[in-house]
Scaffold this motif. Structure first.
Motif, PDB file in Angstrom:
ATOM      1  N   ILE A 213      -3.828  -6.702  23.770  1.00 39.83           N
ATOM      2  CA  ILE A 213      -2.946  -7.288  24.778  1.00 39.83           C
ATOM      3  C   ILE A 213      -3.350  -6.652  26.098  1.00 39.83           C
ATOM      4  N   THR A 214      -3.796  -7.443  27.051  1.00 39.42           N
ATOM      5  CA  THR A 214      -4.329  -6.961  28.316  1.00 39.42           C
ATOM      6  C   THR A 214      -3.384  -5.975  28.990  1.00 39.42           C
ATOM      7  N   GLY A 215      -3.929  -4.800  29.320  1.00 41.77           N
ATOM      8  CA  GLY A 215      -3.170  -3.803  30.058  1.00 41.77           C
ATOM      9  C   GLY A 215      -2.257  -2.931  29.219  1.00 41.77           C
ATOM     10  N   ILE A 216      -2.097  -3.238  27.938  1.00 43.74           N
ATOM     11  CA  ILE A 216      -1.190  -2.467  27.089  1.00 43.74           C
ATOM     12  C   ILE A 216      -2.030  -1.582  26.168  1.00 43.74           C
ATOM     13  N   GLU A 217      -1.680  -0.285  26.137  1.00 46.75           N
ATOM     14  CA  GLU A 217      -2.355   0.647  25.244  1.00 46.75           C
ATOM     15  C   GLU A 217      -1.601   0.704  23.928  1.00 46.75           C
ATOM     16  N   ALA A 218      -2.320   0.570  22.824  1.00 41.98           N
ATOM     17  CA  ALA A 218      -1.702   0.627  21.496  1.00 41.98           C
ATOM     18  C   ALA A 218      -2.074   1.939  20.822  1.00 41.98           C
ATOM     19  N   HIS A 219      -1.127   2.543  20.153  1.00 41.53           N
ATOM     20  CA  HIS A 219      -1.336   3.784  19.417  1.00 41.53           C
ATOM     21  C   HIS A 219      -1.288   3.448  17.928  1.00 41.53           C
ATOM     22  N   CYS A 220      -2.381   3.694  17.222  1.00 41.75           N
ATOM     23  CA  CYS A 220      -2.427   3.408  15.791  1.00 41.75           C
ATOM     24  C   CYS A 220      -1.488   4.356  15.045  1.00 41.75           C
ATOM     25  N   THR A 221      -0.872   3.843  13.999  1.00 40.29           N
ATOM     26  CA  THR A 221       0.097   4.646  13.252  1.00 40.29           C
ATOM     27  C   THR A 221      -0.534   5.368  12.071  1.00 40.29           C
ATOM     28  N   GLY A 222      -1.791   5.107  11.798  1.00 40.44           N
ATOM     29  CA  GLY A 222      -2.478   5.763  10.695  1.00 40.44           C
ATOM     30  C   GLY A 222      -3.764   5.040  10.366  1.00 40.44           C
ATOM     31  N   THR A 223      -4.457   5.532   9.339  1.00 36.49           N
ATOM     32  CA  THR A 223      -5.653   4.864   8.833  1.00 36.49           C
ATOM     33  C   THR A 223      -5.519   4.731   7.328  1.00 36.49           C
ATOM     34  N   VAL A 224      -6.186   3.731   6.792  1.00 40.25           N
ATOM     35  CA  VAL A 224      -6.206   3.534   5.349  1.00 40.25           C
ATOM     36  C   VAL A 224      -7.591   3.028   4.959  1.00 40.25           C
TER      37      VAL A 224
ATOM     38  N   ILE B 125       0.849  -1.192   0.000  1.00 47.40           N
ATOM     39  CA  ILE B 125       0.000   0.000   0.000  1.00 47.40           C
ATOM     40  C   ILE B 125       0.882   1.240   0.000  1.00 47.40           C
ATOM     41  N   ASP B 126       0.645   2.126  -0.956  1.00 49.09           N
ATOM     42  CA  ASP B 126       1.414   3.362  -1.085  1.00 49.09           C
ATOM     43  C   ASP B 126       1.204   4.221   0.163  1.00 49.09           C
ATOM     44  N   SER B 127       2.293   4.744   0.717  1.00 52.69           N
ATOM     45  CA  SER B 127       2.217   5.527   1.951  1.00 52.69           C
ATOM     46  C   SER B 127       1.374   6.792   1.798  1.00 52.69           C
ATOM     47  N   SER B 128       1.173   7.273   0.558  1.00 51.23           N
ATOM     48  CA  SER B 128       0.346   8.467   0.349  1.00 51.23           C
ATOM     49  C   SER B 128      -1.133   8.189   0.667  1.00 51.23           C
ATOM     50  N   ARG B 129      -1.518   6.908   0.690  1.00 52.62           N
ATOM     51  CA  ARG B 129      -2.907   6.538   1.017  1.00 52.62           C
ATOM     52  C   ARG B 129      -3.153   6.486   2.518  1.00 52.62           C
ATOM     53  N   ILE B 130      -2.089   6.523   3.312  1.00 51.71           N
ATOM     54  CA  ILE B 130      -2.212   6.405   4.767  1.00 51.71           C
ATOM     55  C   ILE B 130      -2.394   7.793   5.370  1.00 51.71           C
TER      56      ILE B 130
END
Length: 165
Positions: free
Chosen positions: A36-47, A20-25
């Motif tokens: 994962i229980t207790g771990i907060e995840a930060h999304c790196t983008g949307t597509v 996927i071309d990075s320009s689409r993100i």
């Protein structure tokens, strides 16, 4: 399919493998817990991706927005409950089936038990590895209970086995 979350997730390694071309993100500020229980995840983008279900004679197509997750997994994507509602899809987790109305008849998507068990094992190992890393980083002062944790195992999620037919 995750009936408890409204997020559609796609993993960074899947995005890379799809080319996927990075320009689409697009940028994202989405964070979530629960993978994962207790771990907060930060999304790196949307597509936004077009997802097609069914066969050439009986299919539906829908554009879905996926949040990009910054770690690997044994699966490629996870569809949230809002997507299943949009598609009028009914999951049956025990039989690994997803059914939805198509233009000509019901579309049935069949899962694979062996692949699902393999994915579950990889995900469990990954979660154990992350928890061990968090515990080492925070000197054992992590908020989740570690008394029942299994030992961490190094897992290479770079290769996702092909889906058996």
């Amino acid at each position: 399919m995750d009936g408890g979350s409204s997020l559609n997730l796609i993993y960074e390694d899947t995005v890379r493998k799809m080319g996927i071309d990075s320009s689409r993100i697009k940028p994202s500020t989405t964070t979530f817990k629960g993978v994962i229980t207790g771990i907060e995840a930060h999304c790196t983008g949307t597509v936004t991706l077009e997802v097609v279900y069914g066969s050439p004679r009986n299919f539906i197509s829908e554009e879905l927005i996926f949040d990009i997750v910054p770690f690997g997994s044994g699966c490629h994507t996870v569809l949230g409950r809002t997507s299943s509602a949009r598609l009028n899809a009914i999951p049956h987790y025990a039989y690994l089936k997803l059914k939805m109305p198509g233009p000509n008849s019901v579309i049935t998507i069949n899962g694979n038990t062996e692949c699902s068990l393999q994915t579950e094992e990889q995900t469990t190992n990954f979660a154990s590895e992350v928890h061990a890393s968090e515990e080492a980083t925070h000197g054992g002062k992590h908020t989740t209970s570690s008394s029942k944790r299994t030992r961490a195992v190094q897992v290479d999620l770079g290769h996702i086995p092909p889906h058996p037919k």
